[in-house]
Design a protein around this motif. Structure first.
Motif, PDB file in Angstrom:
ATOM      1  N   ASP A  27      -3.997  -0.730 -13.546  1.00  0.00           N
ATOM      2  CA  ASP A  27      -3.244  -1.561 -12.616  1.00  0.00           C
ATOM      3  C   ASP A  27      -3.694  -3.011 -12.726  1.00  0.00           C
ATOM      4  O   ASP A  27      -4.622  -3.334 -13.465  1.00  0.00           O
ATOM      5  CB  ASP A  27      -3.368  -1.057 -11.173  1.00  0.00           C
TER       6      ASP A  27
ATOM      7  N   ASP B  52      -5.625  -0.852  -2.303  1.00  0.00           N
ATOM      8  CA  ASP B  52      -6.296   0.424  -2.571  1.00  0.00           C
ATOM      9  C   ASP B  52      -5.357   1.598  -2.292  1.00  0.00           C
ATOM     10  O   ASP B  52      -4.242   1.431  -1.804  1.00  0.00           O
ATOM     11  CB  ASP B  52      -7.612   0.542  -1.802  1.00  0.00           C
ATOM     12  N   ALA B  53      -5.815   2.775  -2.578  1.00  0.00           N
ATOM     13  CA  ALA B  53      -4.983   3.972  -2.517  1.00  0.00           C
ATOM     14  C   ALA B  53      -4.473   4.288  -1.110  1.00  0.00           C
ATOM     15  O   ALA B  53      -3.510   5.032  -0.961  1.00  0.00           O
ATOM     16  CB  ALA B  53      -5.767   5.168  -3.055  1.00  0.00           C
ATOM     17  N   PHE B  54      -5.082   3.717  -0.086  1.00  0.00           N
ATOM     18  CA  PHE B  54      -4.684   4.027   1.284  1.00  0.00           C
ATOM     19  C   PHE B  54      -3.663   3.046   1.853  1.00  0.00           C
ATOM     20  O   PHE B  54      -3.212   3.198   2.968  1.00  0.00           O
ATOM     21  CB  PHE B  54      -5.928   4.066   2.188  1.00  0.00           C
TER      22      PHE B  54
END
Length: 105
Positions: A78, A37-39
């Motif tokens: 993605d 995920d983005a984090f």
């Protein structure tokens, strides 16, 4: 029986066909097919290893054609689809659109 061109088949139908074809990937392997995920940061070497493992599963998949058709319809940002990265799927999609335009001219 008349076969519709892929661009005329709703993505939901393509997804259903993909799932019905019995994909080799399993829910417990989802982490191989999608980026963190983005984090989370994924190093380049880790990404390559993950994608290589996913592509190995795709190589044995009975649903690879249906998966590619679905991926071409949704143009993912993605992940690994039908043994191809999302970048490769989008490039293929653009090539197919370009080819269609050339044939229509």
């Amino acid at each position: 029986m008349r076969i519709k061109p892929l661009n005329q088949v709703p993505p939901a139908e393509l997804r259903t066909a993909m799932l019905a074809a019995g994909p080799a990937c399993r829910l417990d392997q989802a982490h191989l097919f999608t980026a963190p995920d983005a984090f989370e940061v994924e190093e380049e070497n880790a990404r390559r290893r993950r994608e290589r493992r996913a592509k190995k599963i795709c190589a044995t998949c009975p649903a690879i054609a249906e998966c590619l058709a679905y991926a071409l319809a949704i143009r993912p940002s993605d992940g690994v689809w039908a043994g191809k990265t999302a970048t490769a799927v989008r490039a293929l999609s653009l090539q197919l659109v370009s080819d269609d335009k050339q044939e229509a001219a």
